[in-house]
Design an enzyme around this catalytic site. Structure first.
Site, mmCIF file in Angstrom:
data_model
loop_
_atom_site.group_PDB
_atom_site.id
_atom_site.type_symbol
_atom_site.label_atom_id
_atom_site.label_comp_id
_atom_site.label_asym_id
_atom_site.label_seq_id
_atom_site.Cartn_x
_atom_site.Cartn_y
_atom_site.Cartn_z
ATOM 1 N N GLU A 51 0.870 -1.175 0.000
ATOM 2 C CA GLU A 51 0.000 0.000 0.000
ATOM 3 C C GLU A 51 0.905 1.222 0.000
ATOM 4 O OE1 GLU A 51 -3.005 0.543 2.960
ATOM 5 O OE2 GLU A 51 -3.880 -1.422 2.566
ATOM 6 N N ASP A 62 -6.266 8.912 9.177
ATOM 7 C CA ASP A 62 -4.890 8.621 9.564
ATOM 8 C C ASP A 62 -4.594 9.126 10.970
ATOM 9 O OD1 ASP A 62 -4.317 7.539 7.035
ATOM 10 O OD2 ASP A 62 -4.023 9.549 6.223
ATOM 11 N N TYR A 177 -11.046 -3.903 2.585
ATOM 12 C CA TYR A 177 -10.186 -3.515 3.711
ATOM 13 C C TYR A 177 -11.084 -3.363 4.930
ATOM 14 C CZ TYR A 177 -6.354 -0.900 6.037
ATOM 15 O OH TYR A 177 -5.363 -0.478 6.880
#
Length: 276
Positions: A51, A62, A177
């Site tokens: 990734e 994040d 994911y």
């Protein structure tokens, strides 16, 4: 179609009876040359899929480690076009390891959606995780990606209920994911016993492999999740390893690859050793 590389890799993993190790790095961190060297060294270190994050100034998913990495990359001049350049350089040397870009919609729209899809496919990118693109708004993205053979890889989370899940996984390709914790990357720890039923639910709804990330930092945590997931994603621990090496005036490339190697070993051996 570049998505075929992802399908082939997950097919190999299934035949080998093990989970895959997905290594996340930020393009341009600590600088372009170092991230290119890490990128090219990850397959030998044991990464099955890579990734590659492209930096953005205002991320929503994040945690602190990857936010700091994005700021360092932006300050060093890394762009989305530069990220594609790193991928293209990698693809000249490695024709089989899948590369998935991970980032946010604004840089893609600034690049131009159709142009991005064409450029990404030409660079050898196999799929893209667009964190802030909801399924209801994804049709233009899907149209551009489908035309270039790119997988749009979606995120499912602990808060994704049974009514929402079919919407989330609609037209997803490559893999899904699964975000193992409610929150941002690299802060809370994933618990394998809680992840297992969620992975099965997502796999059943999508018909695709499920990679688990967001709460995995150590080889022990990675091994535990590898028992129940199709792939294990680690990012913050690799980003932190590079940052610590720079602070200690050590080689960040060697440190990141060493850390990746330990994680990959744990993931690859988990099912054969019955790690708990």
């Amino acid at each position: 179609m570049t998505v075929a590389r992802l399908d082939a890799r997950f097919g190999e993993l299934k035949r080998e009876g093990r989970a895959g190790f997905v290594a996340y790095i930020m393009a341009g961190d600590p600088d372009a040359a170092a991230s290119q060297a890490v990128l090219e060294g990850l397959p030998a270190a044991g990464a099955d899929i890579i990734e590659l994050g492209f930096p953005f100034s205002d991320p929503m998913a994040d945690g602190p480690a990857i936010q700091r990495a994005a700021l360092r990359a932006l300050q060093g001049g890394m762009t989305l076009a530069g990220t594609l350049g790193l991928a293209a350089g990698f693809r000249l040397k490695d024709a089989t390891t899948p590369i998935v870009l991970m980032g946010y919609l604004n840089p893609i729209l600034t690049h131009g959606l159709e142009r991005f899809a064409v450029d990404a496919a030409a660079a050898g990118v196999d799929g893209v995780i667009v964190v802030d693109c909801p399924p209801e708004e994804a049709d233009p993205v899907l149209a551009a990606f489908d035309a270039s053979g790119l997988a749009l890889i979606r995120l499912a989370a602990p808060t994704t209920d049974d009514a929402r899940l079919p919407v989330v996984v609609r037209r997803t390709s490559g893999f899904v994911y699964y975000v193992s914790v409610a929150g941002v990357t690299g802060v809370k720890a994933a618990v394998a016993s809680a992840v297992a039923p969620a992975v099965e639910r997502v796999r059943k709804a999508s018909g695709l492999p499920v990679a688990v990330g967001f709460g995995i930092r150590t080889p022990e945590q990675a091994a535990a999740v590898a028992l129940v997931a199709d792939a294990v994603v680690v990012g913050s621990a690799l980003v932190d390893a590079g940052a610590e090496a720079v602070a200690q005036k050590r080689d960040p490339v060697a440190k990141v690859l060493e850390t990746a190697g330990a994680l990959a070993k744990a993931v690859r051996s988990a099912r054969s050793t019955g790690a708990r």
